[in-house]
Design a protein around this motif. Sequence first.
Motif, short mmCIF file in Angstrom:
data_model
loop_
_atom_site.label_atom_id
_atom_site.label_comp_id
_atom_site.label_asym_id
_atom_site.label_seq_id
_atom_site.Cartn_x
_atom_site.Cartn_y
_atom_site.Cartn_z
N PRO A 1 -2.99 14.40 4.88
CA PRO A 1 -3.95 14.13 6.08
C PRO A 1 -4.69 12.72 5.96
CG PRO A 1 -3.84 16.29 5.69
CD PRO A 1 -3.09 15.69 4.59
N SER A 2 -5.19 12.47 4.65
CA SER A 2 -5.99 11.19 4.53
C SER A 2 -5.37 10.03 4.62
CB SER A 2 -6.46 11.14 3.25
OG SER A 2 -7.25 12.36 3.13
N ALA A 3 -4.09 9.92 4.62
CA ALA A 3 -3.18 8.46 4.60
C ALA A 3 -3.59 7.65 5.87
CB ALA A 3 -1.74 9.03 4.81
N PRO A 4 -3.83 8.34 7.34
CA PRO A 4 -3.93 7.34 8.43
C PRO A 4 -5.37 6.72 8.15
CG PRO A 4 -2.94 9.39 9.23
CD PRO A 4 -3.10 9.56 7.68
N PRO A 5 -6.43 7.33 7.89
CA PRO A 5 -7.81 6.71 7.73
C PRO A 5 -7.68 5.81 6.75
CG PRO A 5 -7.99 9.15 6.98
CD PRO A 5 -6.64 9.00 7.74
N THR B 1 2.71 -1.30 4.43
CA THR B 1 2.66 0.05 3.71
C THR B 1 3.90 0.61 3.38
OG1 THR B 1 0.49 0.33 4.96
CG2 THR B 1 1.89 2.49 4.47
N PHE B 2 4.22 1.32 2.46
CA PHE B 2 5.32 1.98 1.90
C PHE B 2 5.06 3.41 1.66
CE2 PHE B 2 5.35 -2.39 0.32
CZ PHE B 2 6.31 -2.84 0.87
N GLY B 3 5.85 4.15 2.10
CA GLY B 3 5.65 5.80 2.16
C GLY B 3 6.63 6.60 1.11
N ALA B 4 5.88 7.54 0.47
CA ALA B 4 6.70 8.47 -0.43
C ALA B 4 6.27 9.74 -0.09
CB ALA B 4 6.61 7.90 -1.88
N ALA B 5 6.86 10.78 0.47
CA ALA B 5 6.35 12.09 0.61
C ALA B 5 6.77 13.01 -0.42
CB ALA B 5 7.24 12.64 1.91
N PHE C 1 0.72 -1.26 0.03
CA PHE C 1 0.09 -0.08 0.10
C PHE C 1 0.88 1.07 -0.17
CE2 PHE C 1 -3.04 2.74 2.47
CZ PHE C 1 -3.94 3.13 1.46
N LEU C 2 0.84 2.05 -1.29
CA LEU C 2 1.72 2.97 -1.22
C LEU C 2 0.79 4.35 -0.83
CD1 LEU C 2 4.35 4.45 -2.21
CD2 LEU C 2 3.28 4.81 -4.44
N VAL C 3 1.49 5.20 0.12
CA VAL C 3 0.83 6.23 0.80
C VAL C 3 1.99 7.32 0.67
CG1 VAL C 3 -0.51 4.91 2.25
CG2 VAL C 3 1.48 5.74 3.09
N ASN C 4 1.33 8.70 0.67
CA ASN C 4 1.93 9.99 1.08
C ASN C 4 1.85 10.16 2.43
OD1 ASN C 4 2.99 12.30 1.38
ND2 ASN C 4 2.16 13.28 -0.47
N ILE D 1 -1.40 -1.36 -3.96
CA ILE D 1 -2.56 -0.26 -4.21
C ILE D 1 -1.88 1.03 -3.80
CG2 ILE D 1 -4.80 0.20 -3.28
CD1 ILE D 1 -4.84 -2.43 -2.03
N THR D 2 -2.21 1.99 -4.72
CA THR D 2 -1.75 3.37 -4.20
C THR D 2 -3.12 4.44 -3.88
OG1 THR D 2 -2.23 4.34 -6.50
CG2 THR D 2 0.00 3.22 -6.14
N MET D 3 -2.69 5.00 -2.92
CA MET D 3 -3.83 6.04 -2.51
C MET D 3 -3.86 7.12 -3.29
SD MET D 3 -2.06 8.37 0.74
CE MET D 3 -3.52 9.38 0.81
#
Length: 325
Positions: free
Chosen positions: A173-177, A195-199, A166-169, A220-222
């Motif tokens: 602010p929507s990342a946690p929910p 989960t993998f993060g890319a800011a 799961f790719l998140v930024n 899956i990407t957010m």
Amino acid sequence: MRRRTFLAGTGAVLLAPPFATEAQQAARVWRIGVLTSAPADSPLLEAFRQGMRDLGYVDGKNVQFEYRFAAGKNDLLPGFAADLVDRRVDLIFTDGNATVHAAKNATSTIPIVMGTSGDPISSGAVKSLSRPGGNVTGLTLLGVELSGKRLELIYIVVPTLTTVGFLVNPTNPSAPPLQKETESAALSRRLQLVTFGAANPTELDAAFKAATKAHVKAMITMPDAMFWNFRQRLVVLAATTRLPTIFGEREFVEAGGLMSYGASVSGNFRHAAAYVDKILKGAKPADLPVEQPTKFELVINLKTAKALGLTIPPSLLARADEVIQ
């Protein structure tokens, strides 16, 4: 003769103010600040401009756009927002969570219209969808609620799936929910979610490299403005790592991604012009409900599926709104 002349002149003077007032109103040029994390050539901004043109707003005639492009460098947004406030624009249009919060932190009086947003309530952008309160309103992509649906769709395509990425930024602010919702959906299917993060854009490569090391079999990407702006890079990374990936927006699939499920972002941006129009005509953002999408598109790229060695079930193809050959 003198009396008639005087009365005629008086009539002309009495008639002058209304005409002068109408001329002043017609000559009003609205100044719209456009605060975006996108580069200058973003097609979404053209969708917004088209929506404005459809409502009679012509750039340089009765509206003037003040653009501030962060081009993925979201640390620039607070300064850009402050500059637009200093220039006393009539309204600020934003393209995602990062931009709406930069604008909201810069002003509590200038109206802000969201072209899109993830979860404006949990992120604090508005108090509620029906009564936003404050100076922010606009549209949302309903991202959190669709997370489980995207997991279901990628599972249909990769039925042997045991571990999904799961790719998140993490700055969104929507990342946690979103993460919580996706974890719940994965648990119900007995799948492990990593989960993998890319800011920022420079971290995308590392995220996919980490996914490969973690042996995830799909991704899956957010929905995120930065991801959308660098969608071509994401599509290339998914292809080179051979990770079947589902995105939130159809533009990823048009760029070569495997599949997407979500609302039309460009449709949101066009429709956001209606919010701008209402506010310029006197409506208050606090009284304009935030609009949720009612239609969601499933788009599949068969060419990409073939390249990944995947067979899309006929039942899923029948459900698709568009299949790219």
